[in-house]
Design a protein around this motif. Structure first.
Motif, PDB file in Angstrom:
ATOM      1  N   GLY A  39      23.965  40.322  52.496  1.00 47.54           N
ATOM      2  CA  GLY A  39      24.150  39.724  53.808  1.00 47.54           C
ATOM      3  C   GLY A  39      25.407  38.874  53.864  1.00 47.54           C
ATOM      4  N   GLN A  40      25.579  38.187  54.989  1.00 48.20           N
ATOM      5  CA  GLN A  40      26.719  37.303  55.187  1.00 48.20           C
ATOM      6  C   GLN A  40      26.221  35.866  55.329  1.00 48.20           C
ATOM      7  N   TYR A  41      26.918  34.952  54.676  1.00 53.01           N
ATOM      8  CA  TYR A  41      26.482  33.563  54.597  1.00 53.01           C
ATOM      9  C   TYR A  41      27.652  32.609  54.866  1.00 53.01           C
ATOM     10  N   ASN A  55      33.478  24.349  54.046  1.00 55.22           N
ATOM     11  CA  ASN A  55      32.829  25.431  54.781  1.00 55.22           C
ATOM     12  C   ASN A  55      33.299  26.738  54.164  1.00 55.22           C
ATOM     13  N   ILE A  56      32.423  27.381  53.430  1.00 55.79           N
ATOM     14  CA  ILE A  56      32.782  28.577  52.667  1.00 55.79           C
ATOM     15  C   ILE A  56      32.001  29.787  53.179  1.00 55.79           C
ATOM     16  N   SER A  57      32.699  30.902  53.248  1.00 59.68           N
ATOM     17  CA  SER A  57      32.096  32.164  53.660  1.00 59.68           C
ATOM     18  C   SER A  57      31.726  32.973  52.419  1.00 59.68           C
ATOM     19  N   LEU A  58      30.543  33.575  52.435  1.00 57.21           N
ATOM     20  CA  LEU A  58      30.082  34.405  51.328  1.00 57.21           C
ATOM     21  C   LEU A  58      29.529  35.710  51.891  1.00 57.21           C
ATOM     22  N   ARG A  59      30.048  36.822  51.384  1.00 58.44           N
ATOM     23  CA  ARG A  59      29.560  38.130  51.798  1.00 58.44           C
ATOM     24  C   ARG A  59      29.092  38.910  50.576  1.00 58.44           C
ATOM     25  N   MET A  60      27.914  39.522  50.683  1.00 56.51           N
ATOM     26  CA  MET A  60      27.388  40.358  49.606  1.00 56.51           C
ATOM     27  C   MET A  60      26.874  41.650  50.232  1.00 56.51           C
TER      28      MET A  60
END
Length: 205
Positions: A39-41, A55-60
């Motif tokens: 998902g996207q976080y 503020n960090i973006s995380l995509r898996m």
């Protein structure tokens, strides 16, 4: 004699069914873990509460579905998502009642940035194009339904970032959130990078 043979057969059958049941349970838990990880976080909410967090973006994103359980991962400052500072591939597998997330780097990672939008693009990527980060795998255990927790080994993951000697990761994964605490330490076990108060709270959106 026939009665004895029947008893042995019943015991063997029960044992076989128990073994299959345990195997199915572990496989089900593995699928559960992979499903809630993808998902996207972002850590936006945490960064607003505490300005010491970014503020960090995380995509898996799942890739290579026919080869096993693999996730393509990008992590970036939310305002600079086109320039992620971490590009990885995670391989999720089971080891008894534990679940292992192995970490791979991509040899030509710049070529893959943004390809999370088209996961099929990774079909041409081969295992020769990625490299395992030895000792950096995260070992997880299922705490309860849709909740897994674990960490890296003790001083097993080498790091040279900001004069570090090794890095550690502590992770808790739930259905809608990932709590991730990455830290780097020097040879004297003094922290040289990473959050100091606690892990980053990545909320799925």
């Amino acid at each position: 004699m026939k009665k004895f043979v029947s008893i042995v057969f019943i015991i063997a059958l029960i044992s076989c069914k128990s073994s299959i049941s345990n195997s199915e349970k572990i496989t089900g838990n593995l699928n559960e873990l992979v499903s809630i990880m993808q998902g996207q976080y972002s850590s936006e909410a945490q960064s607003k509460r505490d300005t010491s967090y970014f503020n960090i973006s995380l995509r898996m994103i799942p890739i290579w579905k026919k080869r096993g359980h693999y996730l393509y991962v990008e992590q970036a400052m939310f305002t600079k998502q086109e320039k992620p500072y971490r590009v990885r591939i995670y391989k999720i597998s089971q080891r008894g009642d534990e679940f292992v997330s192995e970490i791979y780097t991509l040899k030509n990672e710049k070529e893959w940035i943004g390809k999370w939008k088209t996961p099929n693009a990774f079909d041409v990527l081969t295992e020769n194009d990625i490299e395992l980060k030895e000792g950096c795998e995260v070992v997880l255990k299922r705490v309860s339904k849709n909740r897994f927790s674990g960490q890296t080994g003790i001083k097993t993951c080498p790091s040279e970032l900001r004069n570090a000697s090794y890095a550690t990761s502590k992770v808790t994964i739930t259905e809608n959130e990932i709590l991730s605490w990455d830290q780097g330490f020097d040879q004297n076990d003094q922290q040289v990078w990473g959050a100091e108060k606690g892990g980053y709270e990545f909320v799925k959106y």
